[in-house]
Design a protein around this motif. Structure first.
Motif, short mmCIF file in Angstrom:
data_model
loop_
_atom_site.label_atom_id
_atom_site.label_comp_id
_atom_site.label_asym_id
_atom_site.label_seq_id
_atom_site.Cartn_x
_atom_site.Cartn_y
_atom_site.Cartn_z
N UNK A 210 0.84 -1.20 0.00
CA UNK A 210 0.00 0.00 0.00
C UNK A 210 0.87 1.25 0.00
N UNK A 211 1.93 1.22 0.80
CA UNK A 211 2.86 2.35 0.82
C UNK A 211 3.54 2.51 -0.54
N UNK A 212 3.97 1.40 -1.13
CA UNK A 212 4.66 1.45 -2.41
C UNK A 212 3.76 2.00 -3.52
N UNK A 213 2.48 1.60 -3.50
CA UNK A 213 1.55 2.10 -4.51
C UNK A 213 1.28 3.59 -4.32
N UNK A 214 1.16 4.03 -3.07
CA UNK A 214 0.97 5.45 -2.81
C UNK A 214 2.20 6.25 -3.27
N UNK A 215 3.38 5.71 -3.02
CA UNK A 215 4.61 6.38 -3.44
C UNK A 215 4.69 6.47 -4.97
N UNK A 216 4.28 5.39 -5.64
CA UNK A 216 4.28 5.41 -7.11
C UNK A 216 3.34 6.50 -7.62
N UNK A 217 2.14 6.58 -7.03
CA UNK A 217 1.19 7.60 -7.44
C UNK A 217 1.73 9.01 -7.22
N UNK A 218 2.42 9.20 -6.10
CA UNK A 218 2.98 10.53 -5.80
C UNK A 218 4.06 10.89 -6.81
N UNK A 219 4.93 9.94 -7.14
CA UNK A 219 6.00 10.23 -8.11
C UNK A 219 5.42 10.60 -9.48
N UNK A 220 4.45 9.80 -9.94
CA UNK A 220 3.83 10.06 -11.24
C UNK A 220 3.17 11.44 -11.25
N UNK A 221 2.57 11.81 -10.11
CA UNK A 221 1.92 13.11 -10.03
C UNK A 221 2.88 14.28 -10.00
N UNK A 222 4.17 13.99 -9.80
CA UNK A 222 5.18 15.05 -9.76
C UNK A 222 6.29 14.79 -10.78
N UNK A 223 5.88 14.28 -11.95
CA UNK A 223 6.84 13.92 -12.99
C UNK A 223 7.56 15.13 -13.57
N UNK A 224 7.06 16.33 -13.32
CA UNK A 224 7.77 17.51 -13.83
C UNK A 224 9.08 17.75 -13.09
N UNK A 251 15.29 3.43 -11.36
CA UNK A 251 14.08 2.80 -11.89
C UNK A 251 13.10 3.85 -12.40
N UNK A 252 12.24 3.40 -13.32
CA UNK A 252 11.27 4.29 -13.95
C UNK A 252 10.31 4.87 -12.92
N UNK A 253 9.83 6.05 -13.19
CA UNK A 253 8.97 6.76 -12.25
C UNK A 253 7.70 5.99 -11.91
N UNK A 254 7.15 5.24 -12.90
CA UNK A 254 5.89 4.53 -12.68
C UNK A 254 6.09 3.10 -12.18
N UNK A 255 7.34 2.66 -12.07
CA UNK A 255 7.61 1.30 -11.60
C UNK A 255 7.42 1.24 -10.09
N UNK A 256 6.63 0.27 -9.65
CA UNK A 256 6.44 0.12 -8.21
C UNK A 256 7.67 -0.56 -7.61
N UNK A 257 8.05 -0.15 -6.44
CA UNK A 257 9.24 -0.77 -5.85
C UNK A 257 9.55 -0.18 -4.49
N UNK A 258 10.59 -0.71 -3.87
CA UNK A 258 11.47 -1.76 -4.37
C UNK A 258 10.84 -3.15 -4.25
N UNK A 259 11.11 -3.98 -5.25
CA UNK A 259 10.58 -5.34 -5.25
C UNK A 259 11.52 -6.26 -4.46
N UNK A 260 11.70 -5.92 -3.19
CA UNK A 260 12.60 -6.75 -2.38
C UNK A 260 11.82 -7.93 -1.79
N UNK A 261 12.54 -8.83 -1.17
CA UNK A 261 11.97 -10.07 -0.65
C UNK A 261 11.22 -9.82 0.66
N UNK A 262 10.55 -10.83 1.16
CA UNK A 262 9.88 -10.73 2.45
C UNK A 262 10.89 -10.35 3.53
N UNK A 263 10.47 -9.47 4.42
CA UNK A 263 11.31 -8.95 5.50
C UNK A 263 12.42 -8.04 4.96
#
Length: 352
Positions: A210-224, A251-263
């Protein structure tokens, strides 16, 4: 991009804050499961002794006998009810905290991105940052609620099935029913706590996502101003080779991440455009993002060994591979795709 000490400090502070919410949620779930088992323990202990004493020829009673054993069925029924309650509690507890995790994004990412801008222009540019609107925030929370509801229902079914399988599978009773009953009680508790393990994974997965998706949305909204994000790992002996390998990657602005492992303990640092791209004809200082290989090479040998293990460390020492070879993308049921450490056998095959 001008990642500096302030950027790194703010990024780590955000990760600490998110981890604090996640850890508090996990603790509440663990405590609820522990209390539930405390209440069930005596019932299961009596039921297992009854079944052990009802064994014939030293074998655990058959499913037919277990189905007619009143204490065993009462213990199983009480546990099924408890697991349903715990699954519901898990869902409610996670959802209660998800809002905190999402709301932390706006102010934190604004500070992190602003820290990379020319000092005299930071306040003016930061004032133009777009915020996540209420509709977007509500949509994220609702999406997470739907996922958690589905996950906790599946958790309940899996935990109940595992309890039944353990009960029917049984143990060899032999000449000592008391020992067999104690072993069965241990196995039943293990099956019960298997549900707890899944609940903890759900909590960490969904809150961090949920945090990662919110962060992705924020970055895309500030792509300028924002050009993407940079992978920041904790470069210490507790960090796996995969996260060492991913550290510093852009990584790209719209890429969700980091895709790290559990824990995992990694952070996506929103990264600004260069000062020249933003229209400022000012010399930009070099990025202070730590170089993973330089940090690793400066570590004590015992810490290097703790991170890599003897085989990978020798391959690094011999120059047969470098850090980027130590990570690969893996699909794991019940968890998103994530970057994990490349197995030694695969590294050896690559070298060969």
């Amino acid at each position: 991009m001008s990642i500096n000490d302030e950027t790194l400090r703010l990024a780590r502070a955000l990760r600490i804050r998110i981890d604090k919410d996640v850890d508090a949620t996990v603790r509440a779930i663990v405590q609820s499961w522990a209390r539930a088992w405390d209440e069930l323990h005596a019932t299961w202990s009596d039921a297992m002794m009854d079944l052990a004493q009802a064994s014939t020829d030293g074998n655990w009673p058959s499913p037919w006998v277990i189905a007619r054993a009143e204490r065993a069925q009462a213990a199983l029924a009480a546990t099924m009810d408890s697991i349903v309650d715990l699954a519901n509690f898990t869902g409610v507890t996670i959802i209660d905290k998800v809002g905190n995790v999402i709301e932390a994004v706006d102010p934190a990412l604004a500070e992190i991105l602003a820290s990379q801008l020319p000092p005299l222009e930071r306040a003016k540019i930061a004032a133009t940052f777009n915020r996540l609107d209420e509709l977007a925030l509500d949509a994220m929370v609702n999406r997470t609620r739907q996922i958690i509801t589905s996950d906790t229902r599946r958790l309940s079914r899996q935990a109940q099935d595992q309890m039944r399988r353990v009960l029917i599978r049984g143990v060899a009773v032999g000449d000592n029913p008391r020992v067999a009953a104690a072993e069965m009680l241990r196995r039943v508790e293990g099956a019960f706590n298997g549900g707890l393990t899944r609940a903890m994974v759900i909590a960490r997965t969904e809150m961090l996502d949920a945090h990662r998706e919110a962060a992705r949305g924020w970055r895309v909204g500030n792509a300028d101003v924002c050009t993407g994000w940079t992978w920041l790992a904790q470069l210490d002996r507790r960090t796996c080779p995969s996260c060492w390998a991913k550290h510093g990657s852009h990584h790209d602005i719209a890429e969700q991440g980091p895709e790290d492992h559990q824990q995992g303990r990694c952070t996506a640092v929103p990264t600004s455009k260069t000062w020249k791209q933003l229209g400022f004809d000012i010399d930009e200082p070099e990025s202070l993002m730590p170089d993973a290989r330089k940090v690793f090479d400066a570590m004590p040998r015992k810490d290097q060994l703790a991170v890599m293990g003897p085989a990978r460390l020798k391959m690094l020492d011999d120059g047969d591979l470098d850090l980027p070879h130590l990570t690969q993308l893996k699909s794991t049921p019940g968890w998103r795709d994530s970057w994990v450490t490349t197995p030694v056998k695969d590294l050896r095959a690559r070298i060969a």
